[in-house]
Write a protein that holds these residues in place. Structure first.
Motif, short mmCIF file in Angstrom:
data_model
loop_
_atom_site.label_atom_id
_atom_site.label_comp_id
_atom_site.label_asym_id
_atom_site.label_seq_id
_atom_site.Cartn_x
_atom_site.Cartn_y
_atom_site.Cartn_z
N ASP A 23 0.84 -1.19 0.00
CA ASP A 23 0.00 0.00 0.00
C ASP A 23 0.88 1.25 0.00
O ASP A 23 1.95 1.26 0.61
CB ASP A 23 -0.89 0.02 1.25
N SER A 51 2.70 3.36 -8.08
CA SER A 51 1.90 2.82 -9.18
C SER A 51 1.27 3.98 -9.96
O SER A 51 1.26 5.12 -9.50
CB SER A 51 0.81 1.90 -8.63
N SER A 52 0.74 3.67 -11.12
CA SER A 52 0.20 4.73 -11.98
C SER A 52 -0.93 5.51 -11.31
O SER A 52 -1.08 6.70 -11.53
CB SER A 52 -0.29 4.15 -13.31
N LYS A 53 -1.71 4.85 -10.47
CA LYS A 53 -2.80 5.54 -9.77
C LYS A 53 -2.38 6.02 -8.38
O LYS A 53 -3.16 6.66 -7.68
CB LYS A 53 -4.01 4.62 -9.65
N GLY A 54 -1.16 5.67 -7.97
CA GLY A 54 -0.66 6.10 -6.67
C GLY A 54 -1.17 5.30 -5.49
O GLY A 54 -0.95 5.68 -4.35
N SER A 55 -1.82 4.18 -5.76
CA SER A 55 -2.38 3.36 -4.68
C SER A 55 -1.34 2.46 -4.02
O SER A 55 -1.51 2.05 -2.87
CB SER A 55 -3.50 2.47 -5.22
N TYR A 56 -0.29 2.13 -4.77
CA TYR A 56 0.72 1.20 -4.29
C TYR A 56 2.11 1.76 -4.53
O TYR A 56 2.32 2.56 -5.43
CB TYR A 56 0.60 -0.16 -5.01
#
Length: 88
Positions: A23, A51-56
């Motif tokens: 996370d 990650s590309s969405k910033g979630s991980y």
């Protein structure tokens, strides 16, 4: 321990890269380094990528392992970090 064949395909000691995916948390890299220090004390400079969405976050770190059991313990201990989803 795990049922692996690392001892058949690797020579030890070996500097192995581990990619820890967890996370998105600003403390993830520090927690990965803390586990690495327990496994094999040293100066660690992990690389962190979101990650590309910033979630991980993925944290890549090289740990010098000395045996099949040592590399298996590294996978187990890194996977036990809170928020970690995968260790590659």
């Amino acid at each position: 321990m795990l049922n692996t064949t690392f001892d058949q395909v690797m020579e030890f000691p070996n500097s192995c890269p581990f990619k820890v995916i967890g996370d998105a948390d600003d403390t993830l890299a520090d927690r990965v380094v803390a586990v690495a220090q327990q496994l094999a004390p040293g100066d660690y400079v992990p690389s962190v990528k979101a990650s590309s969405k910033g979630s991980y976050y993925s944290v890549t770190i090289r740990i010098t392992v000395t045996s099949k059991e040592h590399i298996e313990k590294a996978y187990i201990d890194l996977a036990a970090i809170e928020g970690v989803k995968r260790v590659l």
